[in-house]
Scaffold this motif. Sequence first.
Motif, PDB file in Angstrom:
ATOM      1  N   LEU A  11       0.849  -1.191   0.000  1.00  0.00           N
ATOM      2  CA  LEU A  11       0.000   0.000   0.000  1.00  0.00           C
ATOM      3  C   LEU A  11       0.885   1.241   0.000  1.00  0.00           C
ATOM      4  O   LEU A  11       1.908   1.290   0.665  1.00  0.00           O
ATOM      5  CB  LEU A  11      -0.891   0.051   1.236  1.00  0.00           C
ATOM      6  CG  LEU A  11      -2.119  -0.834   1.281  1.00  0.00           C
ATOM      7  CD1 LEU A  11      -2.851  -0.633   2.591  1.00  0.00           C
ATOM      8  CD2 LEU A  11      -3.046  -0.537   0.125  1.00  0.00           C
ATOM      9  N   ARG A  15      -2.456   5.702   0.984  1.00  0.00           N
ATOM     10  CA  ARG A  15      -3.519   4.721   1.230  1.00  0.00           C
ATOM     11  C   ARG A  15      -3.428   4.135   2.629  1.00  0.00           C
ATOM     12  O   ARG A  15      -4.444   3.865   3.263  1.00  0.00           O
ATOM     13  CB  ARG A  15      -3.475   3.604   0.196  1.00  0.00           C
ATOM     14  CG  ARG A  15      -4.065   4.008  -1.120  1.00  0.00           C
ATOM     15  CD  ARG A  15      -4.233   2.825  -2.021  1.00  0.00           C
ATOM     16  NE  ARG A  15      -4.940   3.208  -3.218  1.00  0.00           N
ATOM     17  CZ  ARG A  15      -5.282   2.375  -4.154  1.00  0.00           C
ATOM     18  NH1 ARG A  15      -4.993   1.096  -4.052  1.00  0.00           N
ATOM     19  NH2 ARG A  15      -5.940   2.786  -5.214  1.00  0.00           N
ATOM     20  N   LEU A  58     -13.134  -0.894  -0.294  1.00  0.00           N
ATOM     21  CA  LEU A  58     -11.736  -1.022   0.131  1.00  0.00           C
ATOM     22  C   LEU A  58     -11.247  -2.454   0.325  1.00  0.00           C
ATOM     23  O   LEU A  58     -10.050  -2.674   0.413  1.00  0.00           O
ATOM     24  CB  LEU A  58     -11.524  -0.273   1.457  1.00  0.00           C
ATOM     25  CG  LEU A  58     -11.751   1.225   1.436  1.00  0.00           C
ATOM     26  CD1 LEU A  58     -11.434   1.816   2.800  1.00  0.00           C
ATOM     27  CD2 LEU A  58     -10.901   1.888   0.381  1.00  0.00           C
ATOM     28  N   TRP A  61      -8.328  -3.641  -1.717  1.00  0.00           N
ATOM     29  CA  TRP A  61      -6.984  -3.159  -1.360  1.00  0.00           C
ATOM     30  C   TRP A  61      -6.262  -4.153  -0.468  1.00  0.00           C
ATOM     31  O   TRP A  61      -5.057  -4.301  -0.555  1.00  0.00           O
ATOM     32  CB  TRP A  61      -7.070  -1.854  -0.591  1.00  0.00           C
ATOM     33  CG  TRP A  61      -7.328  -0.629  -1.395  1.00  0.00           C
ATOM     34  CD1 TRP A  61      -7.595  -0.543  -2.728  1.00  0.00           C
ATOM     35  CD2 TRP A  61      -7.344   0.699  -0.891  1.00  0.00           C
ATOM     36  NE1 TRP A  61      -7.788   0.759  -3.084  1.00  0.00           N
ATOM     37  CE2 TRP A  61      -7.640   1.546  -1.986  1.00  0.00           C
ATOM     38  CE3 TRP A  61      -7.148   1.256   0.351  1.00  0.00           C
ATOM     39  CZ2 TRP A  61      -7.727   2.923  -1.849  1.00  0.00           C
ATOM     40  CZ3 TRP A  61      -7.245   2.630   0.504  1.00  0.00           C
ATOM     41  CH2 TRP A  61      -7.524   3.448  -0.594  1.00  0.00           C
ATOM     42  N   TYR A  62      -7.020  -4.777   0.435  1.00  0.00           N
ATOM     43  CA  TYR A  62      -6.413  -5.652   1.426  1.00  0.00           C
ATOM     44  C   TYR A  62      -6.303  -7.094   0.955  1.00  0.00           C
ATOM     45  O   TYR A  62      -5.776  -7.927   1.672  1.00  0.00           O
ATOM     46  CB  TYR A  62      -7.217  -5.601   2.725  1.00  0.00           C
ATOM     47  CG  TYR A  62      -7.323  -4.204   3.278  1.00  0.00           C
ATOM     48  CD1 TYR A  62      -6.193  -3.527   3.684  1.00  0.00           C
ATOM     49  CD2 TYR A  62      -8.548  -3.575   3.355  1.00  0.00           C
ATOM     50  CE1 TYR A  62      -6.289  -2.231   4.161  1.00  0.00           C
ATOM     51  CE2 TYR A  62      -8.651  -2.281   3.839  1.00  0.00           C
ATOM     52  CZ  TYR A  62      -7.518  -1.618   4.242  1.00  0.00           C
ATOM     53  OH  TYR A  62      -7.616  -0.351   4.710  1.00  0.00           O
TER      54      TYR A  62
END
Length: 94
Positions: A11, A15, A58, A61-62
């Motif tokens: 990231l 972010r 989101l 993203w993870y």
Amino acid sequence: MGAAVVLRADLSVDRAKRALAWGVLPAIIAWFSTMAGGFGFALLMAGFIAAYQVDKRLFIWYGLPTWFIQLRFKLTCVAVAALMLTVIAGNVRG
């Protein structure tokens, strides 16, 4: 125990800062709802719905699996329904 957010190494700094800020925001919303009187239930419901909407965008993203967002949706529905029932029961009882 609460869910732990593990920041991925890939990231960007921006972010990562946003993710950490978002990790604290639901607790702040809940704290303000305790001081909002009867409006607090509406604030909590809106907070749960907003948290789901943000998490829905989101979770990619993870690198979380798709079952996570499905479970998050179900838990949000249960929490909002419980808050609605509490408001209705409080108004019926008077």
